[in-house]
Structures are given as structure tokens and as C-alpha cells.
Design an enzyme around this catalytic site. Structure first.
Site, PDB file in Angstrom:
ATOM      1  N   ASP A   1      45.287  33.000  52.153  1.00 39.22           N
ATOM      2  CA  ASP A   1      44.411  31.882  52.530  1.00 39.22           C
ATOM      3  C   ASP A   1      45.085  30.976  53.556  1.00 39.22           C
ATOM      4  O   ASP A   1      44.496  30.608  54.579  1.00 39.22           O
ATOM      5  CB  ASP A   1      44.048  31.044  51.302  1.00 39.22           C
ATOM      6  CG  ASP A   1      43.364  31.870  50.243  1.00 39.22           C
ATOM      7  OD1 ASP A   1      42.936  32.995  50.551  1.00 39.22           O
ATOM      8  OD2 ASP A   1      43.253  31.402  49.090  1.00 39.22           O
TER       9      ASP A   1
ATOM     10  N   TYR B   1      43.862  34.409  37.210  1.00 44.13           N
ATOM     11  CA  TYR B   1      44.565  34.822  38.425  1.00 44.13           C
ATOM     12  C   TYR B   1      46.025  35.127  38.086  1.00 44.13           C
ATOM     13  O   TYR B   1      46.553  36.190  38.405  1.00 44.13           O
ATOM     14  CB  TYR B   1      44.476  33.705  39.476  1.00 44.13           C
ATOM     15  CG  TYR B   1      45.008  34.113  40.823  1.00 44.13           C
ATOM     16  CD1 TYR B   1      44.137  34.502  41.837  1.00 44.13           C
ATOM     17  CD2 TYR B   1      46.377  34.129  41.087  1.00 44.13           C
ATOM     18  CE1 TYR B   1      44.626  34.889  43.081  1.00 44.13           C
ATOM     19  CE2 TYR B   1      46.869  34.515  42.309  1.00 44.13           C
ATOM     20  CZ  TYR B   1      45.991  34.881  43.306  1.00 44.13           C
ATOM     21  OH  TYR B   1      46.489  35.282  44.537  1.00 44.13           O
TER      22      TYR B   1
END
Ligand code: GLA
Length: 395
Positions: free
Chosen positions: A176, A226
Site C-alpha cells: 500500500d 490479517y
């Protein structure tokens, strides 16, 4: 969704009200979608994200002492923190700012105080990486205000990831922050996360477009799940390393995948590894499909990616499954979740001249299934963070 003059004026009025008249500077940082290559940036895989024109703006000035005073225009939330202080959950989104400034300082660069207004047009909780957008925005500001822009954008991306890992406590990869810091208009970034080598890939999709599909279902359990997935991958890697010459799971190939799976005793680890290896292979195939303008092939790869994330990686959830199924039924070449999963956004590859009909049908089908509306955004691939000229608005 560029900042309008009206939005700028509101930020400026708010800045003057809170922090007084001054020469404020306006900065922007994009958000991102990932075209393909999901959950493999921490497995040494290749990923294909791009920066998009939705993002975060800051109208700021240096503050005299080592203090960060920021107000979020969206949340009407004001916070003041001292540089160097520790993570505090009550600080909410300011933690990303604080973590980034601390990380820059710890790596030996200059830091200093900031005062101003933050305004974002990224839909909240949608998985388009508003946190990385904010980290890189703050990195860019500190770089320009206090370091003569000497920190490379690649290093800022690494510091953004460090902020997530060490300050926020999310063991994310670097995709990201890298996509946002290194964004280039019209191009996706093929990032080889094993080495951080990268190349720009012309993302010309001809008559088709990638549409962002917001499930409007906030992401749940994303941080804990996650970290759990990442731990499962690491444990599989420990078992595989003595038998295969690999540094990362994505060093395995589709050819030796079956041999590798036979080494693993736990079903969930076999599934995670199968996802990582097949997803990594799909990235290369997707690049070929884009280069050959073969939208059917690209659409199929998006679908396969989604199914792999649903069945093998188990990170999609009902809403992402429903929205991507609705998109396929409504005529998309293909659709998949994008980002970490567990809610948030999907993307669909759709012919431009079928877009209106597509939105109507996909929206209706999704609502029938879930009771929720879909928000659609057309992807415009934008560049990385920048300072914006404000003179043209100042008359
Ligand atoms: C989140 C993380 C990224 C990446 C994606 C899944 O967005 O921040 O590093 O792992 O999930 O591909």
C-alpha cells in the site's frame, strides 16, 4: 475526485479558525487499489497495485515546538500529540501521523511540529488504504518542510510500513505504502516484494475500465485475521525451508507446488500456500493479458484470484462474495476483492459503454442479496503525493 475550490476554502477557513492566519501549504496523497496479487506482499510475491486519484489532503504549516496539532475535517476531530510519544488507542487516526513522524526521526532525519487540517475523500473503512495514504502524506510533508525533500519516496514507503508494523501493530506488507508513494498516472506498478524492484506497467484497458465496488460493509476483524494469516504463512515457510531452496513462499512455483503441499501437515497451511503460489503466477498472467488487450483473460484472472482468496485464503466474507458475484452477473469480465478483505471494496472490469447498465444491475442484485447499496467509483490511476498550488484559489 480532485479537491474543489469550495472544499479548499472550507479547509482554509477551518485552519485560520483553529491555528490563525499563516502561509498554509496544501499537500495531497492518493489511495490505492490492487489490480491483482493479494496477500502475497509479505510472502515475497509480485503485486500489481496502482495509486488512484481519491486521497487525503493536508493544509498545514510548521509548528514551533515538537507538537502535532491536527484537525480532521471529515470527523471534526481535533488532536494534539507530542512527537516521540507512544501509541495510544484514544489518539485514533493521529497514531498514523505520530508513528510516521517517529519513524522518520528514528531513521535519523529531521522532524518538526505541524499544525493544520486533514481532509480525505477516501470512503472510510473501505480498504482503499486511507491509513497508508495518511502515512505517506505526512512523510511527504515532513520531507518537504524539514528535510529539503532528501528522503526518497521508496524510503518513505518503507517507513510507512514500519509505522504499521511497529507502531500500529498490523504486520502488513509494503504494497500500500509503495503504491501510494511511487504512484504514476496511467500506470500500475509491478512490485517484486522480495527485492523491492519495480517497474511501471501501462494500465491502458482500452474500452474497459476498473470500477471500484464499495460493499458499504465495514471491515471486521481485519487486523487480527490479517496477522493470523501472516503467521500461518510464516509457520508453513518454516516447514518448507529445509526441503526447498526458498526465502519466501512465493519462491515456490506452480511446478513444485504439489511437492510442497505434501510436506505440510495442516490443511489451513496447505491452502494458504496454494493461494500464495497461484496468486503470484496470476500476476504475471494478468500483465500479459493487459499487454495483449485481452480483457476476457484479465477478467478470468480476477475471478480466479477472488475464488482463491475465498476458498484457500479465506479472507473475503459474504459481502465481498455477493458484490463480486453481482458484478459478474451484471456483465463484468471479472471481479475480485481488493486489499486486505473482510469487507471493504471489490473491483470489476467492465466495458465503458456498458457502465450505466452494469451499475443498475449489479446494484440491484447486491441489494437483493444483502439489503445494502453499492457505491461505485471509476478508477482514475493517479500519481504519488505532491504539493498543490493554492494561488489560483486565493483571489
Ligand atoms: C493490506 C496490507 C497490504 C497487503 C494487502 C493484501 O492492504 O496493508 O500490505 O498485504 O492488505 O494484499
Amino acid at each position: 475526485m480532485k479537491l474543489t475550490k469550495e472544499e479548499y476554502k472550507k479547509m482554509k477557513d477551518r485552519a485560520i479558525l483553529n491555528f490563525g492566519k499563516a502561509d498554509y501549504r496544501l499537500f495531497f496523497s492518493p489511495s490505492r487499489i490492487n489490480i491483482i496479487g493479494e496477500h502475497i506482499d509479505y510472502n515475497g510475491g509480485n503485486v500489481l497495485p496502482c495509486a488512484i486519484e481519491i486521497g487525503t489532503y493536508a493544509l498545514v504549516k510548521p509548528a514551533v515546538r515538537d507538537v502535532i496539532r491536527l484537525r480532521s475535517y471529515n470527523a471534526q476531530y481535533y488532536k494534539e500529540v507530542l512527537i516521540g510519544s507512544e501509541f495510544n488507542p484514544n489518539n485514533k487516526w493521529i497514531n498514523y501521523t505520530l508513528g510516521m513522524i517517529n519513524a522518520i526521526s528514528e531513521s535519523g532525519y529531521e522532524v518538526g511540529g505541524l499544525e493544520g487540517i486533514i481532509y480525505g475523500n477516501i470512503p472510510t473503512g473501505a480498504g482503499l488504504s486511507s491509513s497508508a495514504s495518511l502515512e505517506i502524506l505526512i512523510g511527504k510533508i515532513i520531507n518537504d518542510l524539514y528535510n529539503n525533500s532528501e528522503i526518497s519516496m521508496k524510503d518513505l514507503a518503507v517507513l510507512g510500513m514500519k509505522t504499521e508494523n511497529d507502531f500500529i501493530g498490523l504486520n502488513s506488507g509494503i504494497m500500500d505504502q509503495f503504491a501510494i508513494a511511487m504512484g504514476s498516472s496511467g500506470s500500475a506498478i509491478l512490485l517484486k516484494t522480495g527485492t523491492l524492484d519495480y517497474e511501471y506497467v501501462d494500465a491502458d484497458l482500452g474500452d474497459s475500465v476498473l470500477v471500484i465496488l464499495n460493499t458499504n460493509k465495514g471491515r471486521r476483524l481485519v487486523d487480527s485475521k490479517y496477522n493470523e494469516r501472516r503467521a500461518e504463512c510464516e509457520s508453513a515457510l518454516v516447514k518448507l525451508k529445509p526441503k526447498f531452496e526458498i526465502e519466501n513462499l512465493c519462491d515456490l512455483t506452480e511446478e513444485n507446488l504439489e511437492d510442497a503441499l505434501s510436506v505440510l501437515d495442516l490443511e489451513n497451511e496447505r491452502r494458504r500456500v496454494r493461494h500464495a503460489v497461484t496468486e503470484n503466477a496470476r500476476v504475471q498472467k494478468a500483465i500479459e493479458a493487459i499487454k495483449n488487450s485481452n480483457m476476457e483473460a484479465l477478467g478470468n484472472l480476477l475471478n480466479e484470484s477472488h475464488y482463491s482468496l475465498k476458498y484457500d485464503y479465506e479472507v473475503t466474507g459474504d459481502h465481498l462474495d455477493a458484490i463480486t458475484a453481482a458484478a459478474r452477473k451484471a456483465g463484468a469480465f471479472g471481479a475480485r476483492m481488493t486489499g486486505a478483505g473482510f469487507g471493504g471494496c471489490g473491483i470489476a472490469l467492465v466495458k465503458k459503454d456498458e457502465l450505466d447498465e452494469f451499475k443498475k444491475t449489479a446494484g440491484r442484485l447486491y441489494k437483493e442479496e444483502t439489503g445494502l447499496e453499492v457505491d461505485f467509483y471509476e478508477t482514475v490511476i493517479g500519481s504519488g503525493p505532491c504539493e498543490l498550488e493554492v494561488e489560483r484559489w486565493e483571489y
